[in-house]
Scaffold this motif. Structure first.
Motif, PDB file in Angstrom:
ATOM      1  N   THR A   1      10.420  -0.070  -6.721  1.00  0.00           N
ATOM      2  CA  THR A   1       9.503  -1.201  -6.816  1.00  0.00           C
ATOM      3  C   THR A   1       8.082  -0.751  -7.113  1.00  0.00           C
ATOM      4  OG1 THR A   1      10.821  -2.519  -5.301  1.00  0.00           O
ATOM      5  CG2 THR A   1       8.525  -3.170  -5.566  1.00  0.00           C
ATOM      6  N   CYS A   2       7.562   0.171  -6.301  1.00  0.00           N
ATOM      7  CA  CYS A   2       6.135   0.493  -6.426  1.00  0.00           C
ATOM      8  C   CYS A   2       5.839   1.879  -6.978  1.00  0.00           C
ATOM      9  CB  CYS A   2       5.440   0.303  -5.077  1.00  0.00           C
ATOM     10  SG  CYS A   2       5.717   1.652  -3.917  1.00  0.00           S
TER      11      CYS A   2
ATOM     12  N   LEU B   1      14.017   2.290  -1.960  1.00  0.00           N
ATOM     13  CA  LEU B   1      12.698   1.715  -1.733  1.00  0.00           C
ATOM     14  C   LEU B   1      11.908   2.596  -0.772  1.00  0.00           C
ATOM     15  CD1 LEU B   1      13.647  -2.071  -1.324  1.00  0.00           C
ATOM     16  CD2 LEU B   1      12.607  -0.967  -3.322  1.00  0.00           C
TER      17      LEU B   1
ATOM     18  N   CYS C   1       7.186  -0.529   0.968  1.00  0.00           N
ATOM     19  CA  CYS C   1       7.777  -1.749   0.427  1.00  0.00           C
ATOM     20  C   CYS C   1       8.746  -2.390   1.424  1.00  0.00           C
ATOM     21  CB  CYS C   1       8.502  -1.464  -0.880  1.00  0.00           C
ATOM     22  SG  CYS C   1       7.368  -1.210  -2.261  1.00  0.00           S
TER      23      CYS C   1
ATOM     24  N   HIS D   1       0.951   0.168  -5.709  1.00  0.00           N
ATOM     25  CA  HIS D   1       1.610   0.269  -7.002  1.00  0.00           C
ATOM     26  C   HIS D   1       1.109   1.552  -7.647  1.00  0.00           C
ATOM     27  CE1 HIS D   1       4.032  -1.550 -10.184  1.00  0.00           C
ATOM     28  NE2 HIS D   1       3.313  -0.748 -10.945  1.00  0.00           N
TER      29      HIS D   1
ATOM     30  N   ARG E   1       5.185  -8.105 -11.270  1.00  0.00           N
ATOM     31  CA  ARG E   1       5.287  -7.922  -9.811  1.00  0.00           C
ATOM     32  C   ARG E   1       4.221  -8.756  -9.101  1.00  0.00           C
ATOM     33  NH1 ARG E   1       4.092  -2.522  -6.230  1.00  0.00           N
ATOM     34  NH2 ARG E   1       4.721  -3.439  -4.244  1.00  0.00           N
TER      35      ARG E   1
END
Lengths: 198, 198
Positions: B59-60, B68, B72, B105, B130
């Motif tokens: 995700t980041c 993950l 997150c 991020h 996002r």
């Protein structure tokens, strides 16, 4: 700080390298994480391979890929001349000059009573018997120009004096390309002491 | 120079580390040769293990030991706040302050046309979607205070302006504990620009 376990372990391992602090270790760790797995394995393998394949010459203590090093087995070298250094890397530095063609003896340290390093730890007896057996005519002492190196050189000179051979020490003075203005007092006074007729 | 092959290979591998030149690499190589085999294997294993067990959050982009990262998946963090950084290590530095409790991020780089790094390489589209999807209310840009970091921050600010959310950038100024006398011109002019009422 939330530092993943494997990263922490890697950073800790890297900080054991000489000259590598916490920040440099972290930088190297992230560099490794950014490499491909093959590259990381190649670096890890180079370390283990070097450790497995390289040892120290049983005669002189230099770095060697076999029982004896390339200097001790080289018949073209002057086997009457012996240069005493502190560390195996010093041999490489001296070789780089291309000026020396004798044999070596690596002490793997220097006398340092505070660290518990005495003549026994440096196996100086072995050095003396090597000089006697091989009929060395000159011993050049190339220990470092600092307290431990000086103490070692002085001790060696006394130890070797009964053998009635030439014992010398490499010269101290201004580094070539250096500037008298920036020389420290100790170097300058050693340069004066070591003056030669021109 | 007679440099044994395995040493040469090891020194070459070590010079690839950031901040490690020829001399440091040689020093580290000799340190490794002086270690026990177990120690060398432990260091090599720490590298490969870190590479195998650590990845980047899907995700980041932060460092993660699973799909993950711990940020997150942490429900206690403020999920309306998003901090954009260049590198995974920057996340660790920000976490160390204990001041930030939002999400991250990681761009894995900065805009640098000369190096061929444009908005596509940094996957900025993914960042925008996002921000939209997660209803982020403030984006804090923490790219480096240099040409590439500034360009990235400026580009991001323009890219995010249609979203009508708050976009900020961390402050530049004198480092705490620093001395105005030694501040460089650019830092000092940025410190003046960023002055606040007291």
């Amino acid at each position: 700080m939330a530092y993943p376990g494997y990263l922490k372990k890697l950073v800790e391992a890297l900080t054991r390298f000489p000259g590598i602090g916490q920040k440099s270790a972290q930088r190297i760790a992230f560099y490794l994480l950014g490499c491909s797995r093959e590259d990381v394995v190649a670096i890890a393998r180079a370390m283990i391979e070097a450790k497995d394949k390289l040892g120290f010459c049983s005669t002189c203590g230099s770095l060697a890929e076999a029982e004896l090093c390339i200097y001790c087995t080289d018949l073209k070298r002057d086997n009457k001349l012996l240069c005493v250094v502190q560390e195996p890397r010093d041999v490489l530095v001296l070789e780089r000059t291309g000026q020396y063609n004798g044999l070596y003896h690596v002490l793997h340290g220097a006398l340092s009573p505070l660290d518990g390093i005495g003549p026994e730890e440096l196996k100086l007896d072995k050095l003396v018997s090597r000089i006697k057996d091989k009929e060395i005519s000159e011993v050049i002492i190339a220990t470092n120009p600092n307290v431990e190196g000086d103490a070692t050189a002085g001790y060696l000179a006394r130890l070797l004096s009964p053998l009635l051979i030439r014992v010398t020490r490499i010269a101290f003075g201004l580094p070539v390309g250096g500037d008298i203005e920036y020389a420290d007092d100790l170097t300058l006074s050693r340069a004066l002491d070591g003056r030669r007729e021109i």
